[in-house]
Design a protein around this motif. Structure first.
Motif, mmCIF file in Angstrom:
data_model
loop_
_atom_site.group_PDB
_atom_site.id
_atom_site.type_symbol
_atom_site.label_atom_id
_atom_site.label_comp_id
_atom_site.label_asym_id
_atom_site.label_seq_id
_atom_site.Cartn_x
_atom_site.Cartn_y
_atom_site.Cartn_z
ATOM 1 N N ARG A 22 3.355 6.092 8.218
ATOM 2 C CA ARG A 22 3.558 4.955 7.313
ATOM 3 C C ARG A 22 5.008 4.494 7.349
ATOM 4 N NH1 ARG A 22 0.272 5.658 1.689
ATOM 5 N NH2 ARG A 22 1.138 3.584 1.465
ATOM 6 N N THR A 24 7.703 1.437 5.610
ATOM 7 C CA THR A 24 7.913 0.374 4.639
ATOM 8 C C THR A 24 9.067 -0.483 5.131
ATOM 9 O OG1 THR A 24 7.173 1.821 2.845
ATOM 10 C CG2 THR A 24 8.358 -0.169 2.224
ATOM 11 N N LYS A 39 4.158 -2.884 3.907
ATOM 12 C CA LYS A 39 3.780 -1.484 4.087
ATOM 13 C C LYS A 39 2.834 -1.397 5.268
ATOM 14 C CE LYS A 39 4.374 0.738 -0.382
ATOM 15 N NZ LYS A 39 3.716 1.627 -1.368
ATOM 16 N N ASP A 156 5.539 1.296 -5.833
ATOM 17 C CA ASP A 156 4.832 2.257 -4.971
ATOM 18 C C ASP A 156 3.544 2.760 -5.623
ATOM 19 O OD1 ASP A 156 3.922 3.977 -3.085
ATOM 20 O OD2 ASP A 156 5.794 5.099 -2.863
ATOM 21 N N GLY A 158 0.992 3.779 -3.959
ATOM 22 C CA GLY A 158 0.285 4.464 -2.887
ATOM 23 C C GLY A 158 -0.494 5.685 -3.326
#
Length: 390
Positions: A22, A24, A39, A156, A158
């Motif tokens: 991942r 950003t 993202k 965030d 996530g």
């Protein structure tokens, strides 16, 4: 990737975060000329199913949210890369400083500053937990809180989880950050009160200027007397938010905010109960210790609690019955009372819970209901624990 165009309209300026699989990125929208956050989740051989599930959940959650202190969803697309593909989530960019950066700069927040921060974040949590179904962030920590334009932002998402209902307690994937996670999240469980623990741990870290794992503890709880110079009422409130025991932690962001605005949290108490005139029970207490001696026809039961430990022992015919129960006082987490009228034909019970161990005082016929009522009040008042009446 600086200078690369993604989605035919977003020019990458720089990388602002990186985890396995991942990235950003900070980018500029060539259509609006505004900065955005991208993202990326790489769809390669290292992709875990849980990562994909959490990414898709973040997309769907941000789509459904509209709050001035939460990043706004702008778009979602699939990006072809030289060697593989990636999913891209576009959201608004907040140009500010994270609380984590403040910690790295060794800035210590005052009580007044953290109270202001708490009120702002509790209002965000009231919004999230008030969704249908409730949304739990699950990763509140300094790096996910930004300060910009004299406003606090929660970012965030996530690790976010939408509960099936307000009473949903089922287990999920274990996510969160050590030091800021409540105990229940280590087993995959998360409820709105879990976010309150993380918020309390974050506020405590900002008061002390260091990570929660490095802070002084008294047993499993933060020792606020050694952490920061704050008022007793505020220390009580923070202890309420960060109580490892869910039963004794603040239940909702609304309740936490109301208590903070009213000056702090006061543990619930029960009405005073006088000592029965005909009792033979001896109870001696001062600020440092409490001792209860309960005689019976065959012997006696002795409960003693001081600043270090709790012990419960019994004697019959002058001889010790079994091994005394002994544990650190800081492990005391619950006071339970079952009155005889509340449980049909069963005997009344009075017990101090120490972790998962039950320290139960002898009930009927050794103790009368009036004696149990009195002892329940005395223990609740001295331990500053609410009385859980069954």
């Amino acid at each position: 990737m600086a200078g690369q165009i993604l989605g035919d309209r977003y020019e990458v300026e720089r990388q602002i975060g990186k985890q396995t699989g991942r990235w950003t990125l900070l980018a500029r929208d060539l259509t609006t000329q505004e900065r955005v956050v991208i993202k990326l989740l790489f769809l390669d051989d290292t992709l875990e199913w849980d990562d994909l599930k959490l990414f898709e959940r973040e997309v769907e959650t941000l789509k459904s949210l509209s709050h001035p202190s939460i990043p706004r969803y702008l778009g979602f697309f699939e990006q072809q890369l030289p060697n593989d593909k990636a999913l891209a989530l576009i959201q608004t960019y907040v140009e500010g400083k994270s609380l984590e950066q403040c910690l790295q700069e060794q800035r210590i927040f005052t009580e007044a500053e953290t109270k202001q921060l708490a009120k702002a974040l509790l209002n965000i949590l009231i919004y999230l937990h008030g969704q249908h179904p409730p949304i739990v962030h699950r990763d509140i920590k300094p790096s996910n809180i930004l300060l910009a334009n004299r406003q606090a932002y929660l970012v965030d998402f996530g690790s976010v989880k939408s509960l099936k209902s307000s009473g949903d307690t089922s287990a999920f994937t274990v996510v969160g950050t050590y030091g800021y996670m409540p105990p229940e999240q280590f087993s995959g469980r998360a409820i709105p009160a879990s976010d309150l623990y993380s918020l309390g741990a974050t506020l405590t870290a900002m008061l002390a200027g260091m990570h929660p794992s490095s802070l002084p503890h008294r047993g499993v709880k933060f020792d606020f007397e050694k952490i920061a110079d704050i008022s007793p009422a505020y220390a009580e409130w923070l202890g309420w938010l960060t109580n490892p025991n869910l039963e004794q932690r603040a239940k909702s962001a609304q309740a936490a905010l109301q208590a903070l605005e009213q000056g702090g949290y006061q543990p619930p108490t029960i009405a005073p109960v006088a000592k029965p005139a005909d009792t033979k029970i001896s109870l001696v207490k001062d600020a440092a210790s409490l001792e209860i001696l309960i005689p019976s026809l065959l012997g006696q039961t002795h409960l003693q609690i001081d600043q270090q430990q709790i012990s419960l022992s019994s004697k019959r015919f002058g001889f010790q019955t079994g091994q005394p129960l002994i544990a650190p006082r800081d492990h005391i987490n619950r006071l339970e009372y079952k009155a005889s009228e509340n449980q049909g034909s069963g005997d009344p019970q009075l017990a101090v819970w120490v972790g998962t161990q039950k320290y139960e005082l002898p009930s009927s016929p050794t103790l009368t209901s009036s004696e149990l009522d009195w002892l329940a009040y005395e223990l609740s008042d001295w331990l500053k624990l609410p009385l859980n009446q069954q």
